[in-house]
Design a protein around this motif. Structure first.
Motif, short mmCIF file in Angstrom:
data_model
loop_
_atom_site.label_atom_id
_atom_site.label_comp_id
_atom_site.label_asym_id
_atom_site.label_seq_id
_atom_site.Cartn_x
_atom_site.Cartn_y
_atom_site.Cartn_z
N VAL B 298 0.84 -1.20 0.00
CA VAL B 298 0.00 0.00 0.00
C VAL B 298 0.87 1.25 0.00
O VAL B 298 1.87 1.32 0.72
CB VAL B 298 -0.93 0.02 1.24
CG1 VAL B 298 -1.81 1.26 1.22
CG2 VAL B 298 -1.79 -1.22 1.30
N LEU B 299 0.53 2.20 -0.84
CA LEU B 299 1.23 3.47 -0.86
C LEU B 299 0.31 4.55 -0.28
O LEU B 299 -0.80 4.74 -0.77
CB LEU B 299 1.64 3.85 -2.29
CG LEU B 299 2.42 5.15 -2.42
CD1 LEU B 299 3.82 5.02 -1.82
CD2 LEU B 299 2.53 5.58 -3.88
N LEU B 300 0.78 5.20 0.77
CA LEU B 300 -0.01 6.26 1.39
C LEU B 300 0.60 7.60 1.04
O LEU B 300 1.78 7.81 1.27
CB LEU B 300 -0.03 6.10 2.90
CG LEU B 300 -0.18 4.69 3.46
CD1 LEU B 300 0.10 4.68 4.94
CD2 LEU B 300 -1.58 4.19 3.18
N VAL B 301 -0.20 8.48 0.49
CA VAL B 301 0.27 9.83 0.17
C VAL B 301 -0.57 10.80 0.98
O VAL B 301 -1.69 11.13 0.58
CB VAL B 301 0.16 10.13 -1.34
CG1 VAL B 301 0.81 11.46 -1.66
CG2 VAL B 301 0.78 9.02 -2.15
N ALA B 302 -0.06 11.24 2.11
CA ALA B 302 -0.83 12.18 2.94
C ALA B 302 -0.61 13.59 2.41
O ALA B 302 0.52 14.00 2.18
CB ALA B 302 -0.39 12.07 4.39
N THR B 303 -1.71 14.28 2.19
CA THR B 303 -1.64 15.62 1.62
C THR B 303 -1.96 16.67 2.67
O THR B 303 -2.84 16.47 3.49
CB THR B 303 -2.66 15.75 0.48
OG1 THR B 303 -3.89 15.16 0.92
CG2 THR B 303 -2.20 15.05 -0.76
N GLY B 304 -1.26 17.77 2.63
CA GLY B 304 -1.52 18.82 3.61
C GLY B 304 -1.61 20.19 2.95
O GLY B 304 -0.81 20.52 2.08
N SER B 326 5.40 3.77 1.87
CA SER B 326 4.87 2.50 1.37
C SER B 326 4.96 1.44 2.45
O SER B 326 6.01 1.24 3.06
CB SER B 326 5.64 2.12 0.10
OG SER B 326 6.02 0.80 0.12
N LEU B 327 3.84 0.77 2.71
CA LEU B 327 3.78 -0.29 3.72
C LEU B 327 3.62 -1.63 3.03
O LEU B 327 2.93 -1.74 2.01
CB LEU B 327 2.61 -0.06 4.68
CG LEU B 327 2.60 1.22 5.50
CD1 LEU B 327 1.37 1.28 6.37
CD2 LEU B 327 3.86 1.32 6.36
N GLU B 328 4.24 -2.66 3.60
CA GLU B 328 4.19 -3.98 2.99
C GLU B 328 3.85 -5.03 4.01
O GLU B 328 4.39 -5.02 5.12
CB GLU B 328 5.57 -4.29 2.39
CG GLU B 328 5.55 -4.53 0.91
CD GLU B 328 6.95 -4.83 0.39
OE1 GLU B 328 7.32 -4.24 -0.61
OE2 GLU B 328 7.66 -5.64 1.02
N ALA B 329 2.98 -5.97 3.64
CA ALA B 329 2.71 -7.10 4.53
C ALA B 329 3.79 -8.16 4.27
O ALA B 329 4.18 -8.37 3.13
CB ALA B 329 1.34 -7.67 4.24
N ILE B 330 4.28 -8.77 5.35
CA ILE B 330 5.34 -9.77 5.18
C ILE B 330 4.73 -11.18 5.21
O ILE B 330 3.94 -11.48 6.09
CB ILE B 330 6.41 -9.65 6.27
CG1 ILE B 330 6.98 -8.22 6.25
CG2 ILE B 330 7.53 -10.65 6.04
CD1 ILE B 330 7.84 -7.91 7.43
#
Lengths: 147, 330
Positions: B298-304, B326-330
């Motif tokens: 999952v790629l998280l793009v937090a906008t401010g 980017s978060l990854e499940a192992i």
């Protein structure tokens, strides 16, 4: 930075506001408040034998009280969402702006909270109300020659 | 500006949400929800501080750690002088960093913590964000009880506090890489259309991330932007495909749209915003999905939106920024 492509794409995803509908709602609600005010004046004149000037003051105070009460009970902002600016343009809106500011800053104390902030929104109305009264008074004095 | 990580893992998350978020579709992923906006405190600001304290308490309880077992706490919120965090985090952790990235803080905090952990300067950190609909209304807009009709493009600041614990200890979810964004000015200045203000920042960071990693959007199971709302989301989708030929139509969504039920909750208008909006979705729902292996990458793009009412009245534009992780499940 100017980006024509961005402006074009962003404009194409701009939500359409229902301006005409809002306008009609505001017109009807504002008009109803006016009618209701007139009814109060008539009642005060006919049944309580007050002069029209006194009755008008009573009517204003009544609306200010109702608007402030509804604001403090947390209903007024929800009513505005439904009735649009029909509730904000009459004196109810003015009372609402002061009560809501006072409510917001009550925790900061009487001086630095309520005292300093109560006219946060209403300040502009008062300042430009006084200035325009003076201006039109002067115009009337010099052109109309009426004191 | 993309950093890769080898030994940064997500240990746990805690999410607290307010009454409006409770009515949304993600309710079951929150650890605790509140029925009113005061949370038992006597002012909205104190309510936000209380939410942070309670959140940290629960986090330490979940981790089974004492208050000084955590090396670093990174706190962020929308109040002046990030005061909710500085008051709320008092007494916790051995070090504290207060950051301000407006609504992008939820990812910015994670990037800072990950860099510290990757180079073994610390072994664990808690990143915490909070926002409160009423405190931000009071600070950035009108008094809370003031009912000014808003356009449909306006977004609604989410209420709550969310924290994530990152550490070097191996778990099921790891932080894979991150991309730092830069400040963007696209000449936008309408505080009632923050989606349009922030979309350029999201586009810039996404493009940079794809270029620097050599990936394409389909590398990820899900790409999320922070709080662009339903209209800003469409802008990003269209612009990315027309200008850069990146197809986001299949696996892209926006946290502001996911947090609420937009068809039923009319009061939120175009969707949620605020630092806790993306945090509630990511630390709550996304973390849960990664743990259950329903999502892999999952790629998280937090906008401010770096919005200062004072400078907007002085005819300046609203700048924006976006950070990606980017978060990854192992």
């Amino acid at each position: 930075m100017e980006d024509k492509l961005y402006k074009k794409i962003a404009d194409s995803h701009k939500p359409k506001e229902t301006k005409l509908k809002n306008l009609i709602i505001a017109f009807v609600v504002g008009g109803l408040i006016g009618c209701f005010g007139e009814i109060i004046i008539e009642i005060m004149c006919s049944f309580f034998h007050k002069s029209r000037a006194q009755a008008q003051v009573f009517m204003s105070v009544f609306f200010i009280f109702i608007a402030s009460l509804l604001t403090s009970l947390g209903f007024f902002d929800k009513l505005v969402n439904k009735c649009k600016c029909g509730l904000l343009i009459p004196i109810t809106g003015f009372a609402h702006s002061m009560t809501s500011a006072a409510l917001d800053y009550r925790k900061e104390g009487l001086i630095y909270g309520i005292g300093s902030n109560i006219f946060k929104l209403a300040g502009s109305v008062i300042l430009y109300g006084v200035v325009s009264t003076w201006l039109f008074g002067m115009i009337r004095y010099f052109i109309g020659g009426v004191l | 500006m993309t950093f890769k990580y080898k030994n940064v893992y997500v240990e746990d998350t805690v999410t607290f949400a307010g009454p409006y978020e409770k009515k949304g579709p993600l309710k079951k992923y929150f650890d605790k929800t509140f029925n009113d906006l005061y949370f038992g405190a006597d002012s909205f600001e104190k309510a936000e501080i209380k939410a942070i304290r309670d959140n940290l308490n629960l986090m330490f309880k979940k981790l089974g750690k004492k208050k000084d077992d955590i090396d670093l706490i990174i706190g962020s919120d929308l109040l002046n002088q990030i005061s909710a965090s500085t008051y709320g985090c008092e007494g916790y952790g051995n070090g504290f960093i207060g950051i301000y990235g407006a609504c992008s803080s939820s990812v910015l905090g994670m990037i800072i913590a990950s860099n510290f952990i990757e180079y073994n300067q610390i072994s664990n950190a808690i990143c915490l964000v909070s926002s409160h609909n009423m405190t931000s209304e009071k600070q950035f807009r009108n008094p809370t009880e003031y009912g000014a009709p808003k356009p449909r493009s306006a977004t609604f600041t989410a209420t709550g506090a969310a924290s994530i614990c990152l550490s070097s200890q191996k778990t099921d979810v790891r932080v894979e890489c991150s991309t730092l964004g830069r400040i963007i000015d696209y000449g936008e200045n309408n505080p009632n259309d923050m989606g349009r203000v922030m979309a350029p920042a999201a586009i810039d960071t996404l493009r940079k991330h794809f270029e620097e990693t050599g990936r394409t959007p389909d590398y990820y199971d899900l790409i999320l932007t922070g709080d662009l709302g339903e209209y800003g989301k469409e802008i990003v989708k269209d612009y990315m495909s027309i200008k850069y030929n990146y197809d986001l139509s299949k696996n892209y969504n926006d946290c502001g749209v996911m947090l609420y039920d937009l068809t039923k909750q009319k009061e939120v208008l175009a969707g949620g915003s605020g630092p806790v909006c993306s945090a509630l979705v990511n630390y709550g729902y996304i973390y849960d999905q990664l743990k259950k292996k329903k999502l892999k990458r999952v790629l998280l793009v937090a906008t401010g939106a770096l919005f200062c009412p004072l400078l907007v009245y002085q005819k300046e534009n609203i700048n924006s920024i976006a950070h990606a992780i980017s978060l990854e499940a192992i």
